[in-house]
Enzyme design. Sequence first.
Site, PDB file in Angstrom:
ATOM      1  N   LYS A  73       2.521   3.393 -14.026  1.00 13.07           N
ATOM      2  CA  LYS A  73       3.085   2.415 -13.092  1.00 13.07           C
ATOM      3  C   LYS A  73       3.782   1.326 -13.900  1.00 13.07           C
ATOM      4  O   LYS A  73       3.253   0.896 -14.939  1.00 13.07           O
ATOM      5  CB  LYS A  73       1.941   1.821 -12.262  1.00 13.07           C
ATOM      6  N   SER A 148       0.783  -0.267  -3.584  1.00 11.37           N
ATOM      7  CA  SER A 148       1.981  -0.451  -4.367  1.00 11.37           C
ATOM      8  C   SER A 148       2.243   0.642  -5.407  1.00 11.37           C
ATOM      9  O   SER A 148       3.369   0.768  -5.877  1.00 11.37           O
ATOM     10  CB  SER A 148       1.929  -1.810  -5.064  1.00 11.37           C
ATOM     11  N   SER A 172      -3.929  -0.368  -3.776  1.00 12.65           N
ATOM     12  CA  SER A 172      -2.674   0.210  -4.268  1.00 12.65           C
ATOM     13  C   SER A 172      -2.765   1.535  -4.989  1.00 12.65           C
ATOM     14  O   SER A 172      -1.743   2.167  -5.242  1.00 12.65           O
ATOM     15  CB  SER A 172      -1.982  -0.787  -5.182  1.00 12.65           C
TER      16      SER A 172
END
Length: 465
Positions: A73, A148, A172
């Site tokens: 990420k 996210s 997330s």
Amino acid sequence: MSQIKKIHTQLINKEISCTDLVQEKLNLLKENTHNTVNLLLETLALELAAKVDAKIANGEQIGLLEGIPFGIKDVYMVQGTYTTASSELLKNYKSSYTATAIQKLLDAGAIPLVKENCDSFGHGSSSENTIFGAVKNAINPELVGGGSSGGSAVNVAKDYTVFSIGGDTGGSIRQPAGYNNVYGLKPTYGRISRFGLMAYASSTDCVGPIAKSIEDIRIVLNVMSGKDVKDQTTYPSETISSEVILNTDDIKTVGYFKNFIENDAIDAQVKSDFLASLEKIKAKGIQVTALDFFESDTLVSTYYTLAMAETASNLSRLDGTNYGNRIEGDNLKDTYSITRSQNFSEETKRRIVGGNQVLSQGFSDEIYLKGLNLRDQIAANFEKDFNEVDIILSPVTPNTPPKIGDSLKDPLAMYLSDAYTVGFSLGQLPTLTIPKGTTTGLQITAAKTHDELVLKFANFLKDMI
Ligand code: GLN
């Protein structure tokens, strides 16, 4: 089925070369079909793959993670690479060091392929709050990828990466894992070092793996875990063996929150699938207990009060002086305000304004301190529950993923969609999404530091639901 073990066997048996494997995945990622890619680490990945191939050709032994391609990420520092947090502000920011969790994976020989798209600074539940274009859902590209850590979950679901490292502050990892039918673990807070993870809300930020099997989650979790002098909230933990999580005899009671299920906000299908899963568990002789819990609205408000306060504070350093694309104004104050106004997204600004509001004099007692107090009550409630049950089971989300574009119109509805994930974050508990039970999966939670129990119960459910 462990993808890591399968690839490891293929590598040592010389059925595939690491270079071919890495190249194949890079080619897929280059197409960027689902907007999951912020940056490809092509040169680095191919260099590392060549080394693994050379070792195998020399007859040397390789470790289990050696040569396994993974995604990161875009909120983790990897020295020399851009770490943008999917934001305009840090579009040109290059990391000067590597996050501890990522370094441990690199030391184990895993090969980083890609910095993955996500909601900017972790702010969001759909991966639409990003300068790189909305992430598309792996199952239905008209829907959001979740957030996210949307890019990370979609890459795993599409087999563009074998596993990905997401970040979970309020759901997330778990929510995008649920939206894309893969596994995603938020470990106990402090099990994995946060050093080098761009901070969103430091009191609940967690590093965790997304993968296609429980075994892969276990392998990656073990490698990343451990005390780190660079993160004072870390604690030493024991390695979880594959045998330990196969023996599920010690799980005798499962609890679920009545008010999560008896609620107008839950999708009818999610509800009936969840209840059907409980019946199957009961049929196996496990005692299922209904538990009382705080209302979803209270959980969401408490979480967002604290998360906004913490992010307002954490992001205050991004003013164009040491960090961020600086836009010059007439004087220093102007420079700060133009830099921040133009480079932060609407959603991020909403949170900074909200956070500064709840922290400001005259409001902090009423709102921020009340939030802290509620968090303590929520944590105490969990402690009480875990005297009664071994596991808490819940749906991951009340609803199925929205269409791309819809969440942006209604931020409050987006916040409420986090109803089932944020409570466990406030409690700092280990919790895992499994792609079973409801369309967006089930969430398995255990008491603090009992990450192994979560994996055990996932194994128990694996062949049953
Ligand atoms: N959707 C939640 C939020 O926007 C959780 C995000 C996260 O865990 N980073 O705060």
